[in-house]
Design a protein around this motif. Structure first.
Motif, PDB file in Angstrom:
ATOM      1  N   ILE A 204      72.746  86.708  21.614  1.00 22.94           N
ATOM      2  CA  ILE A 204      72.704  88.114  22.028  1.00 22.94           C
ATOM      3  C   ILE A 204      74.142  88.531  22.333  1.00 22.94           C
ATOM      4  O   ILE A 204      74.704  88.144  23.364  1.00 22.94           O
ATOM      5  CB  ILE A 204      71.806  88.332  23.250  1.00 22.94           C
ATOM      6  CG1 ILE A 204      70.389  87.822  22.963  1.00 22.94           C
ATOM      7  CG2 ILE A 204      71.763  89.807  23.644  1.00 22.94           C
ATOM      8  CD1 ILE A 204      69.448  87.928  24.150  1.00 22.94           C
TER       9      ILE A 204
ATOM     10  N   PHE B 172      72.023  82.806  10.208  1.00 28.32           N
ATOM     11  CA  PHE B 172      71.373  83.649  11.212  1.00 28.32           C
ATOM     12  C   PHE B 172      70.940  84.968  10.597  1.00 28.32           C
ATOM     13  O   PHE B 172      71.580  85.487   9.675  1.00 28.32           O
ATOM     14  CB  PHE B 172      72.323  83.916  12.384  1.00 28.32           C
ATOM     15  CG  PHE B 172      72.479  82.753  13.329  1.00 28.32           C
ATOM     16  CD1 PHE B 172      71.794  82.729  14.538  1.00 28.32           C
ATOM     17  CD2 PHE B 172      73.305  81.680  13.009  1.00 28.32           C
ATOM     18  CE1 PHE B 172      71.933  81.661  15.415  1.00 28.32           C
ATOM     19  CE2 PHE B 172      73.452  80.613  13.877  1.00 28.32           C
ATOM     20  CZ  PHE B 172      72.767  80.600  15.090  1.00 28.32           C
TER      21      PHE B 172
ATOM     22  N   VAL C 109      67.495  90.054  14.278  1.00 27.94           N
ATOM     23  CA  VAL C 109      66.088  90.255  14.632  1.00 27.94           C
ATOM     24  C   VAL C 109      65.870  91.467  15.533  1.00 27.94           C
ATOM     25  O   VAL C 109      64.755  91.978  15.637  1.00 27.94           O
ATOM     26  CB  VAL C 109      65.511  88.987  15.308  1.00 27.94           C
ATOM     27  CG1 VAL C 109      65.509  87.822  14.332  1.00 27.94           C
ATOM     28  CG2 VAL C 109      66.288  88.639  16.585  1.00 27.94           C
TER      29      VAL C 109
ATOM     30  N   LYS D 101      59.948  87.610  23.857  1.00 23.17           N
ATOM     31  CA  LYS D 101      59.845  88.225  22.533  1.00 23.17           C
ATOM     32  C   LYS D 101      59.905  89.749  22.615  1.00 23.17           C
ATOM     33  O   LYS D 101      60.246  90.412  21.635  1.00 23.17           O
ATOM     34  CB  LYS D 101      58.537  87.816  21.860  1.00 23.17           C
ATOM     35  CG  LYS D 101      58.444  86.320  21.533  1.00 23.17           C
ATOM     36  CD  LYS D 101      59.472  85.938  20.479  1.00 23.17           C
ATOM     37  CE  LYS D 101      59.327  84.469  20.088  1.00 23.17           C
ATOM     38  NZ  LYS D 101      60.352  84.072  19.094  1.00 23.17           N
TER      39      LYS D 101
ATOM     40  N   SER E 101      71.546  86.286  27.776  1.00 27.99           N
ATOM     41  CA  SER E 101      70.437  85.364  27.491  1.00 27.99           C
ATOM     42  C   SER E 101      69.125  86.088  27.747  1.00 27.99           C
ATOM     43  O   SER E 101      68.987  86.824  28.731  1.00 27.99           O
ATOM     44  CB  SER E 101      70.524  84.124  28.381  1.00 27.99           C
ATOM     45  OG  SER E 101      71.709  83.408  28.115  1.00 27.99           O
TER      46      SER E 101
ATOM     47  N   VAL F  54      70.993  91.103  18.295  1.00 29.16           N
ATOM     48  CA  VAL F  54      70.302  89.838  18.576  1.00 29.16           C
ATOM     49  C   VAL F  54      70.070  89.109  17.260  1.00 29.16           C
ATOM     50  O   VAL F  54      69.421  89.646  16.354  1.00 29.16           O
ATOM     51  CB  VAL F  54      68.954  90.088  19.293  1.00 29.16           C
ATOM     52  CG1 VAL F  54      68.279  88.757  19.606  1.00 29.16           C
ATOM     53  CG2 VAL F  54      69.154  90.926  20.555  1.00 29.16           C
TER      54      VAL F  54
ATOM     55  N   GLU G 222      64.834  85.074  26.862  1.00 27.27           N
ATOM     56  CA  GLU G 222      63.928  84.140  26.221  1.00 27.27           C
ATOM     57  C   GLU G 222      62.676  84.798  25.639  1.00 27.27           C
ATOM     58  O   GLU G 222      62.035  84.276  24.749  1.00 27.27           O
ATOM     59  CB  GLU G 222      63.494  83.056  27.236  1.00 27.27           C
ATOM     60  CG  GLU G 222      64.640  82.221  27.785  1.00 27.27           C
ATOM     61  CD  GLU G 222      65.357  81.446  26.694  1.00 27.27           C
ATOM     62  OE1 GLU G 222      64.713  81.072  25.682  1.00 27.27           O
ATOM     63  OE2 GLU G 222      66.588  81.235  26.840  1.00 27.27           O
TER      64      GLU G 222
ATOM     65  N   GLY H  10      65.353  78.665  15.858  1.00 25.76           N
ATOM     66  CA  GLY H  10      65.046  79.438  17.052  1.00 25.76           C
ATOM     67  C   GLY H  10      66.224  79.689  17.964  1.00 25.76           C
ATOM     68  O   GLY H  10      66.081  80.310  19.023  1.00 25.76           O
ATOM     69  N   LYS H  11      67.404  79.223  17.580  1.00 26.66           N
ATOM     70  CA  LYS H  11      68.584  79.488  18.402  1.00 26.66           C
ATOM     71  C   LYS H  11      68.885  80.987  18.375  1.00 26.66           C
ATOM     72  O   LYS H  11      68.877  81.610  17.328  1.00 26.66           O
ATOM     73  CB  LYS H  11      69.784  78.699  17.864  1.00 26.66           C
ATOM     74  CG  LYS H  11      71.064  78.916  18.673  1.00 26.66           C
ATOM     75  CD  LYS H  11      72.233  78.146  18.079  1.00 26.66           C
ATOM     76  CE  LYS H  11      73.508  78.423  18.840  1.00 26.66           C
ATOM     77  NZ  LYS H  11      74.672  77.719  18.253  1.00 26.66           N
ATOM     78  N   ARG H  12      69.147  81.533  19.542  1.00 23.55           N
ATOM     79  CA  ARG H  12      69.330  82.978  19.649  1.00 23.55           C
ATOM     80  C   ARG H  12      70.731  83.310  20.160  1.00 23.55           C
ATOM     81  O   ARG H  12      71.259  82.651  21.052  1.00 23.55           O
ATOM     82  CB  ARG H  12      68.277  83.551  20.594  1.00 23.55           C
ATOM     83  CG  ARG H  12      68.353  85.049  20.817  1.00 23.55           C
ATOM     84  CD  ARG H  12      67.231  85.532  21.714  1.00 23.55           C
ATOM     85  NE  ARG H  12      65.927  85.477  21.040  1.00 23.55           N
ATOM     86  CZ  ARG H  12      64.780  85.793  21.640  1.00 23.55           C
ATOM     87  NH1 ARG H  12      64.778  86.161  22.912  1.00 23.55           N
ATOM     88  NH2 ARG H  12      63.635  85.733  20.974  1.00 23.55           N
TER      89      ARG H  12
ATOM     90  N   GLU I  14      68.971  85.290  15.271  1.00 23.70           N
ATOM     91  CA  GLU I  14      68.289  84.003  15.405  1.00 23.70           C
ATOM     92  C   GLU I  14      68.430  83.228  14.102  1.00 23.70           C
ATOM     93  O   GLU I  14      68.516  83.828  13.020  1.00 23.70           O
ATOM     94  CB  GLU I  14      66.793  84.200  15.712  1.00 23.70           C
ATOM     95  CG  GLU I  14      66.495  84.569  17.143  1.00 23.70           C
ATOM     96  CD  GLU I  14      64.985  84.605  17.413  1.00 23.70           C
ATOM     97  OE1 GLU I  14      64.209  84.312  16.471  1.00 23.70           O
ATOM     98  OE2 GLU I  14      64.593  84.936  18.549  1.00 23.70           O
TER      99      GLU I  14
END
Length: 834
Positions: A406, A378, A381, A454, A450, A396, A452, A402-404, A398
């Motif tokens: 937070i 990871f 970002v 940008k 969570s 945060v 989603e 694309g798994k995030r 990633e």
């Protein structure tokens, strides 16, 4: 594989040597030669040096060659003593500079090593973190929430956020302070080639303001010099009217001028302060400004942080509270999935390359508890720095798919305030916070969110957090801290704890450490809501201040100062900087202290041992008391020299020139080492640390102490003038009378040296204090006196004659009586005390 978390290998040893040859080092320019010339200039411009030169010229003009050559020798001796004292002070201060040199984390040979900043070379990859001073110019390679304060270069005292992609904003410069986050940069310029070096800016050139004691000493010396000038003109005039001999009258005038000038006082002050700072350094206490030594003896309140000062700063992860199962788990119960997830999220909420002790503990706990270490998969970002009251922070991450993640951590109150828990669920957590705090645990709330999109929200508080639980760290009180607290209380010094931790944890640790507190804790927000009048009262009464932030800390320090307290303040972080700077004695920690804290402080505890502050206060009291003894000795012994020289001249006694410049300069050569060497080495008197601190405004010039010194001087004068008149009535010659008076004065000086070792305890009690130099200096004085009286060549030169055993016994008795009365005064003082 690298043995560090940064994707850089750094220079090899060979590359370091090549860069050093080509570009030089980061060391400061050597100014030893100019320092030598500065010392020479100071010596030849001293009033005593000028008076000696004048006397020498007059002696040679009068064709009195032996006296002229003696005065030349005296010039050399006085200059040598001045150089010696100056070199002692400068060596002590140079040693302090060596110890205060900052160290820096540098990547070399694919390893992170700590090096003195002076060893950095162009091309080095340097790691700087929050609170550190940037040691050289460079280009940033990696940053995490990185901002710096470049006010030393720009004059603008605000944080500048750096960006890797912006060529105009990815540079760092020597002297800037890291305000937040962490950065890695490649060095592009060192030493005099940095931007700071080119503009010639140096913090070392800033002159510190003089302390009250320094100002008092300067004023006293100036007044004495003015008195000396008036008496010099008066004596010169009287003698010229009587004799019409210009040079002879001038010589007599210069004799009295030399006897009046107390040039030993500023020398003693500089010596005591510099050597005091050097001795403290030997004990692990770095005093950055020697005038701090003076303030140490006056400290009335010491404000201390909790973590690492009162506690051991181990920050081991000790307990968890898992909100999902509502379980409090000990160290051996973290293997279930909810507990591992709590630790994992807490780790993601920390810096990828941790420098905070709690974050290091979380990374280690994750390493031990996880089934698969995903840290390398990871990348960070987006990040929200530590902010809010109480504070919290969010990271945060990633991975490539694309798994995030937070992740957030911070004060439990902050996480709960922005969580999705119901009021009832929050109340359960608050009860658990209280339970953990009662055991003295330091806690962080942990949450996950969570999102989603940008474009992340501007503030982390806009996210909705799922509250996962609490991570509790146990940082036990240091084993010696209760004893340290008692020593401060015995010395009459108040203690106040100022911490960012919550009230319950602070109260628990304070109780375990036997800290005295009779009032409830006061938080930073509560303090700032109070009216000015109520705030003053609360700050004076309260001893536990919790959930503190920079503005609140600064308010406490400034309020205590306004209440005429002499305030010491310990700190280690960036947020402690303003309060450390404002305190009379800013105290930074040598190991865990940030560079900002060290820069703002006036004193550094090398090994973070708060107990050393007891030694520092004791040293401050000892140095002040010994300096006072030395100054009172100087005043007391100058009075009989002045009056013994002046009164026979003014009153027209049979032998008006009983002393000449050669006699006065001999007495000066005895007094100098006595005050600066003997008294500087005196140990701390037993009762000194069981008395309240002296007010900062109290100096050696208070009326009571000055009166004692004057009376001592007048009593010795009475002894010398009694011997003068006794000798005349016995029909002694001028030389024999001079010998009797001179011997009386020297012997009284010896007894005065012994008597003034303590202004409370008896001479017999004082002999129990170890001072190896005392007997040496007294022994040398006795040998010199015997030489001047009984060695024919010296006796003829000084116009002295041998004394019989009865005469020697008589002058010794008079010298003893002229000083011995003070023992009766001290006895009465002790009786009143008891």
């Amino acid at each position: 594989m690298p043995s560090h978390p940064y994707p850089f290998q750094g220079l090899t040893d060979a590359q370091v040597e090549q860069s050093r040859r080509e570009n030089g080092t980061n060391a400061l320019q050597d100014t030893s030669n100019s320092a030598w010339w500065e010392a020479l200039k100071e010596t030849v411009t001293e009033p005593m040096f000028i008076l000696l030169v004048a006397c020498t010229v007059i002696y040679f003009s009068l064709n009195e060659l032996s006296e002229g050559f003696f005065m030349l020798g005296a010039i050399l001796v006085v200059s040598a003593i001045s150089f010696y004292q100056d070199s002692r002070s400068k060596k002590a201060l140079e040693a302090l500079k060596t110890y205060t040199q900052a160290s820096t984390a540098v990547i070399r040979n694919n390893e992170v090593v700590e090096l003195p900043s002076s060893e950095i070379v162009v091309g080095d990859v340097v790691v700087v973190s929050e609170g550190e001073l940037i040691p050289a110019d460079g280009t940033l390679l990696q940053i995490h929430d990185f901002s710096v304060n470049e006010s030393i270069l720009t004059g603008e005292a605000f944080a500048v956020h750096k960006e890797l992609q912006n060529a105009e904003n990815n540079q760092v410069f020597q002297g800037a302070l890291v305000q937040s986050g962490q950065g890695v940069f490649e060095t592009t310029a060192v030493g005099q080639h940095t931007r700071l070096g080119k503009i010639g800016t140096s913090l070392a050139t800033i002159e510190a303001e003089k302390t009250p004691l320094q100002l008092q000493i300067d004023q006293f010396v100036k007044r004495m010099a003015a008195v000396g000038a008036v008496i010099f003109v008066l004596i010169w005039g009287i003698n010229y009217v009587q004799s019409r001999d210009v040079l002879g009258s001038l010589l007599k005038g210069l004799t009295i001028a030399m006897s009046v000038l107390p040039e030993e006082i500023p020398v003693a002050f500089a010596t005591f302060m510099a050597l005091g700072a050097w001795r403290l350094m030997q004990q692990g206490i770095i005093v950055k400004q020697t005038q701090t030594v003076e303030a140490l003896g006056s400290a009335t309140v010491i404000c201390t942080d909790k973590t690492g000062t009162i506690t051991e700063n181990k920050m081991a992860l000790h307990r968890l509270y898992v909100n999902e199962s509502e379980e409090a788990l000990g160290e051996n119960q973290w293997q279930n999935a909810p507990a591992r997830r709590l630790i994992e999220v807490a780790m993601w909420a920390s810096e990828p390359a941790p420098f905070d002790p709690m974050e290091k503990a979380l990374h280690e706990a994750y390493r031990q508890s996880t089934e698969k270490d995903e840290r390398s998969e990871f990348r960070l970002v987006h990040e929200y720095p530590l902010s809010g009251k109480p504070p919290m922070m969010t990271h945060v991450f990633e991975n490539q798919s694309g798994k995030r993640i937070i992740a957030c951590k911070g004060a439990p109150e902050a996480l709960l305030r922005h969580s999705t828990l119901s009021d009832e669920e929050k109340e359960k957590v608050h009860r658990q916070v209280a339970a953990f705090a009662a055991d003295g645990l330091r806690m962080l709330g942990v949450g996950v969110a969570s999102f989603e999109g940008k474009t992340f929200p501007e503030k982390q508080q806009e996210l909705a957090f799922e509250f996962l639980g609490l991570v509790g760290f146990y940082d036990p009180p240091k084993p010696n801290i209760a004893k340290v607290f008692k020593q401060f209380y015995d010395a009459g010094i108040q203690l106040k704890i100022i911490t960012g931790d919550n009230s319950l944890t602070t109260e628990a640790i304070a109780k375990q450490a036997h800290f005295r507190s009779t009032t409830p804790p006061l938080t930073g927000e509560e303090l700032l809501r109070l009216s000015p009048e109520d705030a003053e009262k609360k700050i004076a009464e309260t001893t536990l201040f919790t959930r503190m932030f920079p503005e609140a800390k600064l308010k406490i320090i400034n309020t205590l100062k306004a209440q005429q307290q002499v305030v010491g303040m310990t700190g280690d972080g960036v947020n402690d900087g303003p309060a450390l700077k404002a305190a009379h004695i800013g105290i930074a920690m040598g190991k865990r202290g940030s560079e900002i804290a060290k820069q703002a402080s006036s004193l550094i505890l090398i090994d973070d041992d708060f107990g050393k502050m007891v030694d520092a206060v004791a040293a401050g009291r000892k140095i002040y008391n010994n300096l006072k003894k030395a100054i009172q000795y100087i005043i007391s012994i100058h009075i009989p020299i002045i009056l013994t020289v002046a009164l026979p001249l003014v009153l027209g006694w049979v032998y008006p020139a009983i002393f000449t410049p050669v006699h006065v300069i001999f007495l000066e050569l005895i007094m100098g080492p006595t005050c600066s060497i003997v008294y500087e080495n005196e140990p701390l008197e037993k009762r000194s640390m069981h008395q309240p601190p002296r007010p900062m405004t109290t100096t050696f010039l208070n009326l009571r102490e000055l009166s004692i010194s004057i009376v001592q001087g007048l009593m010795i004068t009475a002894g010398t003038l009694f011997i003068y008149q006794y000798s005349v009535r016995q029909g002694y010659s001028e030389d024999q009378t001079r010998t009797m008076v001179f011997a009386t004065l020297v012997i009284a000086n010896i007894f005065l040296t012994l008597a003034n070792r303590s202004f409370f305890n008896s001479v017999i009690e004082s002999f129990k204090y170890k001072n190896n130099l005392l007997l040496g200096v007294i022994g040398i004085t006795i040998v010199l006196l015997a030489g001047l009286v009984y060695v024919p060549v010296l006796a003829n030169f000084f116009k002295l004659t041998p004394l019989s055993l009865n005469q020697l016994g008589f002058v010794s008795l008079v010298g003893l009586v002229s000083v011995g009365w003070f023992e009766g005064f001290k006895w009465g003082k002790r009786k009143r005390f008891w």
